[in-house]
Structure formats: structure tokens, C-alpha cells
Design an enzyme around this catalytic site. Structure first.
Site, short mmCIF file in Angstrom:
data_model
loop_
_atom_site.label_atom_id
_atom_site.label_comp_id
_atom_site.label_asym_id
_atom_site.label_seq_id
_atom_site.Cartn_x
_atom_site.Cartn_y
_atom_site.Cartn_z
CG HIS A 1 -1.92 -0.97 1.39
ND1 HIS A 1 -2.03 -1.78 2.49
CD2 HIS A 1 -2.93 -1.34 0.56
CE1 HIS A 1 -3.07 -2.59 2.34
NE2 HIS A 1 -3.62 -2.36 1.18
CE LYS B 1 -10.52 -7.21 0.91
NZ LYS B 1 -9.32 -6.37 0.83
NE ARG C 1 -2.78 -7.07 -4.46
CZ ARG C 1 -3.54 -7.17 -3.40
NH1 ARG C 1 -3.04 -7.52 -2.24
NH2 ARG C 1 -4.83 -6.93 -3.48
CB SER D 1 -4.30 -6.49 4.43
OG SER D 1 -3.86 -5.23 4.01
P1 ADP Z 1 -9.82 -3.30 -0.69
O1 ADP Z 1 -10.30 -3.96 0.55
O2 ADP Z 1 -10.66 -2.18 -1.16
O3 ADP Z 1 -9.42 -4.26 -1.80
P2 ADP Z 1 -7.11 -3.08 0.26
O4 ADP Z 1 -6.83 -2.45 1.57
O5 ADP Z 1 -6.97 -4.57 0.18
O6 ADP Z 1 -8.49 -2.58 -0.24
O7 ADP Z 1 -6.17 -2.43 -0.83
C1 ADP Z 1 -6.30 -1.07 -1.22
C2 ADP Z 1 -5.65 -0.89 -2.57
O8 ADP Z 1 -4.27 -1.21 -2.48
C3 ADP Z 1 -6.23 -1.81 -3.65
O9 ADP Z 1 -6.25 -1.10 -4.86
C4 ADP Z 1 -5.25 -2.94 -3.71
O10 ADP Z 1 -5.24 -3.56 -4.98
C5 ADP Z 1 -3.95 -2.19 -3.45
N1 ADP Z 1 -2.92 -3.06 -2.92
C6 ADP Z 1 -2.96 -3.86 -1.84
N2 ADP Z 1 -1.81 -4.54 -1.68
C7 ADP Z 1 -1.00 -4.15 -2.71
C8 ADP Z 1 0.32 -4.52 -3.14
N3 ADP Z 1 1.04 -5.41 -2.49
N4 ADP Z 1 0.81 -3.92 -4.25
C9 ADP Z 1 0.05 -3.03 -4.92
N5 ADP Z 1 -1.18 -2.66 -4.60
C10 ADP Z 1 -1.72 -3.21 -3.50
#
Ligand code: ADP
Length: 163
Positions: free
Chosen positions: A17, A41, A91, A129
């Protein structure tokens, strides 16, 4: 003023992130990192307040980043911030399907709202996460995945949960 929103669950914020946040913050005047509750989630580890705290702490050196939360619809929230740009990270192919649908849906409800994607840094393409939560639960080492402040928060939280 160019404003963008980086929405997500951030449960908890990871280096993946933070990489997207840093790379997008240099392209806008203000980047709002907003914690949304993702209804699909169900199993969350941290409260919204804790997620905000970790985001504030880990983005405190990026001057144009603001951390916020919202329970409403993203387009309504964006309009209230006078923002027309959503930033998301990508990703893998598995992300693409979900993000593609999501971006088109946002566009449908508000044609003035654009979604821009940042390709993950190769170092973080495996990182989520959910993976961090699972690994930490089984006492795995997450120090390469989250900043030390977040690692300490995870440790504290799991100690409480396992009591
Ligand atoms: P959501 O629950 O809305 O999917 P997340 O907290 O999982 O949100 O992620 C927020 C954003 O960060 C999303 O666009 C997700 O694809 C991106 N993201 C999460 N982990 C990574 C990573 N390792 N590399 C790039 N982008 C990421």
C-alpha cells in the site's frame, strides 16, 4: 488543486500500500488515503481507529497525504472532497477482474470520476493484508511486509486475541 483518493480496507497497511501511496502522492497536490469498510471482507483484525492510526503513523513523512475514513459510497465521498480521481493498485490478474468491474461501476454512477491504476512494485506483488494477518497469526515473520510500527501493533493485537 489536483486531489486523488486512495481507498481501501488497510487492515493493516502494508509496504505494498505504502508504495502505491508514495508513487501516487508525487503526482497530485493532495492524496487522501481513506479507510472504507469493505462489506465483502468479513474478518477484520483492526478497528477503523487502529487502521487510521497506523496509516497516519506510516505516512507522516509524506506532506501531502491526508488520512480519513468514510462509511458511505465512494462517489459521494469523492464529490464531497471535490475529487475526480481514484487511485488503486494492481497486483495480479486476480486483482484485475475485481478492479475492472469496480472501476466501470464507479464510472457508471459518476462519469466524472476516473480510476487510475498503479502496477505493484515487483517486490510487493505477493503481498496482501490478508496474507499478513494469516502469517502473523501463526507467528510468522512479517517484518519484510509491514513497517515496524504496524508489526508492533499486530503483535499487541494478537497477544490480546489469543489470551
Ligand atoms: P480493498 O479492501 O478495497 O481491496 P485493500 O486495503 O486490500 O483494499 O487495498 C487497497 C488498494 O491497495 C487496492 O487497490 C489494492 O489492490 C492495493 N494493494 C494492496 N496490496 C497491494 C500490493 N502489495 N501492491 C500493490 N497494490 C496493492
Amino acid at each position: 488543486m489536483k486531489i486523488a483518493i486512495c481507498p481501501g480496507s488497510y487492515d493493516p497497511v502494508t509496504y505494498g500500500h505504502l508504495d502505491i501511496i508514495k508513487r501516487s502522492a508525487v503526482l497530485v497536490d493532495k492524496l487522501i488515503v481513506t479507510v472504507f469498510v469493505n462489506p465483502s471482507k468479513k474478518a477484520s483484525l483492526f478497528s477503523i481507529e487502529e487502521r487510521l492510526d497506523m496509516l497516519r503513523e506510516t505516512t507522516k513523512d509524506i506532506p501531502n497525504v491526508e488520512v480519513d475514513t468514510s462509511t458511505g459510497l465512494l462517489n459521494v465521498y469523492a464529490a464531497s472532497k471535490n475529487c475526480h480521481l481514484i487511485i488503486r493498485g494492481l497486483r495480479a490478474f486476480s486483482d484485475f477482474e475485481y478492479e475492472f468491474q469496480r472501476a466501470l461501476m464507479i464510472k457508471k454512477i459518476d462519469p466524472t470520476l476516473e480510476t487510475a491504476f498503479f502496477m505493484t512494485d515487483g517486490r510487493y506483488s505477493y503481498l496482501s493484508s490478508t496474507g499478513v494477518r494469516e502469517l502473523a497469526y501463526f507467528n510468522g515473520d512479517v517484518s519484510q511486509m509491514v513497517p515496524p510500527y504496524v508489526e508492533a501493533m499486530i503483535e499487541k493485537k494478537l497477544k490480546l486475541l489469543k489470551k
